[in-house]
Design an enzyme around this catalytic site. Structure first.
Site, PDB file in Angstrom:
ATOM      1  N   HIS A   1       0.755  -1.404   0.101  1.00 50.97           N
ATOM      2  CA  HIS A   1      -0.113   0.140  -0.104  1.00 50.97           C
ATOM      3  C   HIS A   1       0.802   1.223   0.049  1.00 50.97           C
ATOM      4  O   HIS A   1       0.388   2.112   0.223  1.00 50.97           O
ATOM      5  CB  HIS A   1      -0.825  -0.044   1.236  1.00 50.97           C
ATOM      6  CG  HIS A   1      -1.954  -1.146   1.179  1.00 50.97           C
ATOM      7  ND1 HIS A   1      -2.873  -1.628   2.140  1.00 50.97           N
ATOM      8  CD2 HIS A   1      -2.374  -2.024   0.061  1.00 50.97           C
ATOM      9  CE1 HIS A   1      -3.653  -2.291   1.799  1.00 50.97           C
ATOM     10  NE2 HIS A   1      -3.430  -2.786   0.655  1.00 50.97           N
TER      11      HIS A   1
ATOM     12  N   SER B   1      -7.072  -7.188   9.936  1.00 50.94           N
ATOM     13  CA  SER B   1      -8.420  -7.563  10.070  1.00 50.94           C
ATOM     14  C   SER B   1      -8.811  -8.534   8.925  1.00 50.94           C
ATOM     15  O   SER B   1      -9.943  -9.253   8.874  1.00 50.94           O
ATOM     16  CB  SER B   1      -9.331  -6.505   9.941  1.00 50.94           C
ATOM     17  OG  SER B   1      -8.900  -5.770   8.770  1.00 50.94           O
TER      18      SER B   1
END
Ligand code: APR
Length: 285
Positions: free
Chosen positions: A148, A222
Site C-alpha cells: 500500500h 483484519s
C-alpha cells in the site's frame, strides 16, 4: 488500544501449545510469507484502522483516502496525511518488527509482505543490521514488499515522479501544498487509496511468494481488505498452511491451521527468535 490491552495477559498452556506447533511449522518450512497489517504496529503507538479505537471510527475513508477526495479537497487530504506522518514519525519499531526483521535477514526463504505504510518494518531492519551479524546481501533481500505504499514518499500528479519525503506537511492553504520539483504539479502521498489498484509488479511479487510459501504467517490484519487478504488463501490453495497471530478472530481464522490469540509484540519474539539471537527483544511475561 482496547484490543491490545485485552490481550495483554499471561499466556495459557493452550497458547504455548499453539506457539510450539506454529514454531515447528515455521522451522521446517522452505518458503515463509509473513503478511502484516496495522496490528503489528499497534504496540508502537500507531493507530489501527478498524476496531474500537481505529482511525476509520472517527474519520471517513471516502473523505480522506480516495482519489476523489484528493481531487475535491487536496488541502484536507494533505492535512490528514501530515498529521499521520507526524504521529507515525515519532513511533519506534516494537519487538514484533524486530523479530520479523531478524527472521528475514537470516532466512533467505522468508519474505515480508506488508499493508503498512508506517515504515516501521524498514526501521527495524536497519536496527537489526546495525546490531547483528547478517550476510552482506541480506538487507536488500529482506526489504518488505509494500502493498500500500509509504507515508514517507510522494508521487507527482503530473509526471508520476516518486520521491522519499520525511518533511512536515504545510497544509494551511492549497498554495502551501507540496509541489513537484520537475513539473510543479501537485504532489500526493504515495499510498494506495480506496478504489485504486495496487502496483501490478508489487502484487505479482506478493502473489508469487504466497503461491510458493509452505507457511503464510498472518499478523495483525483484519483480513478485510483485498487483494492483501487473498494472499493467505493463495498459500492454502497451493498446498501451504496459514498461521494467524491476532488478539481477535478474523475472516482468516477459518482457514488458519493455528490461530494464536495475543499481541504481536508478545507472540512473535517467542515464535521467531532463535536461541543464538540476543535476548534483548525477547518478551518476559
Ligand atoms: N497485535 C496483533 N494484532 C493486533 C494488535 C496487536 N497488538 N492490536 C490490534 N490487532 C489486530 C486487530 O484485532 C485487527 O484484526 O490488528 C488488526 C487491525 O486491522 P485493521 O485496522 O483493519 O488494519 P489492516 O488489516 O492492516 O487494514 C488493511 O485497510 O484502511 C486500509 O490501507 C489500510 O492497509 C490498511 C488496510
Amino acid at each position: 488500544m482496547e484490543q491490545t490491552r485485552r490481550a495483554d495477559r499471561t499466556l495459557s498452556m493452550h497458547d504455548l501449545h499453539e506457539i510450539d506447533q506454529a514454531r515447528r511449522l515455521l522451522d521446517s518450512a522452505r518458503g515463509i510469507l509473513i503478511l502484516t497489517g496495522a496490528g503489528v504496529s499497534a504496540e508502537s503507538g500507531v493507530p489501527t484502522f478498524r476496531g474500537p479505537d481505529g482511525l476509520w471510527k472517527s474519520h471517513r475513508p471516502e473523505a480522506l483516502a480516495t482519489p476523489e477526495a484528493f481531487q475535491a479537497d487536496p488541502r484536507l487530504v494533505w492535512e490528514w496525511y501530515g498529521w499521520r506522518k507526524e504521529r507515525v514519525g515519532a513511533c519506534r519499531p516494537n519487538a514484533a518488527h524486530a523479530a520479523i526483521a531478524r527472521l528475514t535477514l537470516r532466512n533467505a526463504d522468508a519474505r515480508l509482505v506488508t499493508q503498512n505504510v508506517d515504515g516501521l518494518h524498514e526501521l527495524a531492519l536497519e536496527e537489526a543490521v546495525s546490531e547483528g551479524n547478517f550476510p552482506g546481501d541480506s538487507a536488500a533481500r529482506a526489504a518488505p514488499i509494500r502493498l500500500h505504499g509509504s507515508l514517507f514518499r510522494t508521487r507527482c500528479t503530473g509526471c508520476d515522479n516518486r520521491t522519499s519525503d520525511r518533511h512536515p506537511v504545510e497544509a494551511k492553504s492549497e498554495a502551501s501544498l507540496p509541489r513537484c520539483r520537475k513539473c510543479a504539479a501537485l504532489l500526493r502521498p504515495d499510498v494506495v487509496w480506496f478504489g485504486e489498484g495496487l502496483d501490478p509488479e508489487i502484487l505479482r511479487q506478493a502473489m508469487e511468494r504466497a503461491e510458493t510459501a509452505e507457511v503464510c504467517l498472518v499478523v495483525g490484519t483484519s483480513g478485510l481488505v483485498h487483494p492483501a487478504a487473498s494472499l493467505p488463501l493463495l498459500t492454502r490453495e497451493s498446498g501451504g498452511v496459514v498461521v494467524e497471530v491476532n488478539p481477535e478472530s478474523t475472516p482468516l481464522t477459518a482457514i488458519a491451521v493455528s490461530s494464536i490469540r495475543g499481541r504481536a509484540g508478545q507472540i512473535l519474539p517467542r515464535l521467531l527468535t532463535v536461541e543464538s539471537e540476543p535476548s534483548r527483544n525477547r518478551v518476559v511475561d
